[in-house]
Scaffold this motif. Structure first.
Motif, short mmCIF file in Angstrom:
data_model
loop_
_atom_site.label_atom_id
_atom_site.label_comp_id
_atom_site.label_asym_id
_atom_site.label_seq_id
_atom_site.Cartn_x
_atom_site.Cartn_y
_atom_site.Cartn_z
N PHE A 219 -71.41 -113.50 3.64
CA PHE A 219 -70.30 -112.93 2.87
C PHE A 219 -69.65 -114.01 2.03
O PHE A 219 -69.32 -113.79 0.86
CB PHE A 219 -69.28 -112.29 3.82
CG PHE A 219 -69.53 -110.84 4.11
CD1 PHE A 219 -68.63 -109.87 3.72
CD2 PHE A 219 -70.66 -110.44 4.81
CE1 PHE A 219 -68.85 -108.52 3.99
CE2 PHE A 219 -70.91 -109.10 5.09
CZ PHE A 219 -69.99 -108.14 4.68
N GLU A 220 -69.45 -115.18 2.62
CA GLU A 220 -68.84 -116.28 1.87
C GLU A 220 -69.75 -116.72 0.73
O GLU A 220 -69.28 -116.96 -0.40
CB GLU A 220 -68.60 -117.47 2.81
CG GLU A 220 -67.99 -118.69 2.14
CD GLU A 220 -67.87 -119.86 3.10
OE1 GLU A 220 -66.82 -120.00 3.73
OE2 GLU A 220 -68.86 -120.64 3.20
N GLN A 221 -71.03 -116.83 0.98
CA GLN A 221 -71.99 -117.25 -0.05
C GLN A 221 -71.95 -116.34 -1.26
O GLN A 221 -72.03 -116.80 -2.40
CB GLN A 221 -73.40 -117.27 0.55
CG GLN A 221 -74.48 -117.68 -0.43
CD GLN A 221 -75.88 -117.55 0.18
OE1 GLN A 221 -76.04 -117.25 1.36
NE2 GLN A 221 -76.90 -117.75 -0.64
N TRP A 222 -71.81 -115.03 -1.02
CA TRP A 222 -71.86 -114.06 -2.12
C TRP A 222 -70.49 -113.60 -2.58
O TRP A 222 -70.38 -112.70 -3.41
CB TRP A 222 -72.72 -112.86 -1.70
CG TRP A 222 -74.14 -113.28 -1.47
CD1 TRP A 222 -74.76 -113.47 -0.26
CD2 TRP A 222 -75.09 -113.63 -2.47
NE1 TRP A 222 -76.04 -113.91 -0.45
CE2 TRP A 222 -76.28 -114.01 -1.78
CE3 TRP A 222 -75.07 -113.66 -3.86
CZ2 TRP A 222 -77.42 -114.42 -2.48
CZ3 TRP A 222 -76.22 -114.06 -4.53
CH2 TRP A 222 -77.38 -114.43 -3.85
N GLY A 223 -69.43 -114.21 -2.04
CA GLY A 223 -68.08 -113.90 -2.49
C GLY A 223 -67.64 -112.49 -2.16
O GLY A 223 -66.89 -111.87 -2.92
N ALA A 224 -68.11 -111.96 -1.02
CA ALA A 224 -67.78 -110.59 -0.62
C ALA A 224 -66.61 -110.57 0.35
O ALA A 224 -66.46 -111.46 1.18
CB ALA A 224 -68.99 -109.92 0.02
N ASP A 225 -65.77 -109.55 0.24
CA ASP A 225 -64.62 -109.38 1.13
C ASP A 225 -64.97 -108.40 2.26
O ASP A 225 -65.96 -107.68 2.19
CB ASP A 225 -63.43 -108.83 0.34
CG ASP A 225 -62.95 -109.78 -0.74
OD1 ASP A 225 -63.01 -111.01 -0.51
OD2 ASP A 225 -62.52 -109.31 -1.81
N GLY A 226 -64.11 -108.39 3.29
CA GLY A 226 -64.21 -107.37 4.33
C GLY A 226 -65.13 -107.72 5.49
O GLY A 226 -65.58 -106.83 6.21
N VAL A 227 -65.39 -109.01 5.69
CA VAL A 227 -66.37 -109.37 6.71
C VAL A 227 -65.92 -109.02 8.13
O VAL A 227 -66.73 -108.62 8.97
CB VAL A 227 -66.74 -110.87 6.62
CG1 VAL A 227 -65.55 -111.77 6.97
CG2 VAL A 227 -67.94 -111.19 7.50
N GLU A 228 -64.63 -109.15 8.42
CA GLU A 228 -64.18 -108.89 9.79
C GLU A 228 -64.32 -107.41 10.15
O GLU A 228 -64.73 -107.07 11.27
CB GLU A 228 -62.74 -109.37 9.99
CG GLU A 228 -62.56 -110.88 9.80
CD GLU A 228 -63.53 -111.70 10.65
OE1 GLU A 228 -63.75 -111.34 11.82
OE2 GLU A 228 -64.05 -112.71 10.14
N ASP A 229 -64.00 -106.52 9.22
CA ASP A 229 -64.22 -105.09 9.47
C ASP A 229 -65.71 -104.80 9.61
O ASP A 229 -66.11 -103.97 10.43
CB ASP A 229 -63.63 -104.26 8.33
CG ASP A 229 -62.11 -104.24 8.34
OD1 ASP A 229 -61.52 -104.49 9.41
OD2 ASP A 229 -61.51 -103.99 7.27
N TYR A 230 -66.52 -105.45 8.82
CA TYR A 230 -67.97 -105.27 8.87
C TYR A 230 -68.50 -105.65 10.25
O TYR A 230 -69.31 -104.93 10.85
CB TYR A 230 -68.61 -106.12 7.78
CG TYR A 230 -70.10 -105.94 7.57
CD1 TYR A 230 -70.59 -104.95 6.73
CD2 TYR A 230 -71.02 -106.78 8.19
CE1 TYR A 230 -71.96 -104.79 6.50
CE2 TYR A 230 -72.38 -106.64 7.98
CZ TYR A 230 -72.85 -105.64 7.14
OH TYR A 230 -74.21 -105.50 6.93
N LEU A 231 -68.03 -106.78 10.78
CA LEU A 231 -68.49 -107.26 12.08
C LEU A 231 -68.12 -106.32 13.22
O LEU A 231 -68.81 -106.27 14.25
CB LEU A 231 -67.91 -108.65 12.37
CG LEU A 231 -68.48 -109.81 11.54
CD1 LEU A 231 -67.64 -111.06 11.74
CD2 LEU A 231 -69.93 -110.08 11.93
N LYS A 232 -67.05 -105.56 13.06
CA LYS A 232 -66.58 -104.65 14.11
C LYS A 232 -67.24 -103.28 14.06
O LYS A 232 -67.05 -102.46 14.96
CB LYS A 232 -65.06 -104.46 13.98
CG LYS A 232 -64.25 -105.72 14.22
CD LYS A 232 -62.78 -105.47 13.88
CE LYS A 232 -61.96 -106.75 13.94
NZ LYS A 232 -60.56 -106.53 13.47
#
Length: 337
Positions: A219-232
């Protein structure tokens, strides 16, 4: 001439890596400020500490690749890689790209994309649509075809395909001077997750921590938001594929795998979860996707629409190997056979 068997070839690669790692480590321990090839090195600009991390990461990649064939040797080499004083790539600052910005070279994918014939594949888009993956915006253009999703891919193995047939479907986002990805830290995290969860290698942490790290790094590499919700997310699953044109639809469920790590799952489920996310994170590295698919059977892909191999290739398993070149059959027939 004869061919080396696979074990000989893999171990020779590993020996070369060990030698290179030892030489560069000795150099850095002697003179940590040593820096040559600054302008010639398009990947790390002569930073040898980064090259050591790259080499250890490649060593880990090879070890995981051969873990089913030579498990004890693979375990030894994988654990050496992560325990090395300089370690493996664990941050996006170590991601390896061919930085072509100061050269006359073009990004190869961008060159092909400029022909107007490249489209996103229906398999990865179906997984990412099902997961509502925020990285889609960085990977693909939005489709102007009618359908339930902004991003629509094309199924592979369609006979008689033309440029105009899927002109409104999603294509890839890449520019002429976009640096070309070689190896990223996200993959290394997924390698460590698989080593720990599937092969019981000592990778320096838990499989869950490495799995989550791999997704965060991507997510960081591609500048994407919302990783914590994605992980859950333990609900969303890949979607079936509906072709807006109506001719190439595949309505079987691709997979029931969700995103959130499940430590109580069996090894098979853990491996599928890791490989799916590794595949999404590595979307520009088709060779790695193919190697993992042959090795593990994951991700579960839409079969080709039309199998023209005459029964040589299994539609579910896809191509398993590269054929020998014709010249080898002519000049080295006995050994090819």
């Amino acid at each position: 001439t004869g061919y080396d068997n696979e074990e000989t070839a893999w171990k020779a690669m590993m020996d070369d890596l060990d030698y290179s790692i030892d030489v560069l480590t000795s150099l850095m321990n002697t003179d940590s400020s040593f820096n040559e090839l600054t302008t010639e090195d398009r990947i790390y600009q002569g930073d040898y500490k980064k090259w050591i991390k790259f080499a250890n990461s490649l060593k880990l990649r090879i070890a995981i690749r051969i873990s089913n064939a030579v498990p004890e040797y693979a375990k030894e080499k994988a654990e050496e890689a992560v325990a090395h004083p300089y370690g493996v790539m664990d941050s996006n600052e170590y991601d390896a790209y061919d930085n072509i910005t100061t050269t006359n070279y073009k990004n190869g994918l961008a060159s092909v994309n400029s022909w107007g014939e490249v489209r996103a594949n229906a398999c990865i888009v179906s997984f990412m649509n099902g997961y509502q993956d925020p990285r889609r915006e960085a990977y693909f253009t939005k489709s102007s075809a009618s359908g339930d999703y902004d991003y629509i891919g094309v199924r592979w193995g369609i006979q008689g395909i033309t440029t105009d047939m899927f002109s409104t479907y999603s294509t890839v986002k890449v520019e002429t001077k976009t640096p070309m990805l070689i190896f990223n830290a996200a993959e290394v995290a997924f390698l460590r997750a698989e080593g720990q969860a599937v092969f019981n290698f000592s990778m320096g942490g838990t499989a869950e921590s490495f799995y989550n790290q791999g997704i965060r790094l991507s997510f960081e590499q591609w500048g994407a938001d919302g990783v914590e919700d994605y992980l859950k997310d333990d609900v969303n699953k890949p979607t079936a594929y509906t072709d807006p044109a109506g001719t190439n639809t595949y309505q079987n469920a691709l997979s029931n795998i969700t995103i959130k790590w499940n430590d109580s799952a069996d090894k098979e489920e853990k491996q599928e979860r890791i490989i799916v996310q590794k595949w999404i994170a590595n979307w520009q590295l088709g060779n790695e996707a193919w190697a993992d698919f042959r090795r593990t059977g994951y991700p579960k892909l839409i079969p080709v629409k039309e199998n023209k191999s005459g029964g040589v290739v299994d539609s579910e398993k896809g191509a398993r190997r590269m054929p020998y070149p014709l010249d080898e059959f002519v000049s080295n027939k006995a050994n090819v056979e």
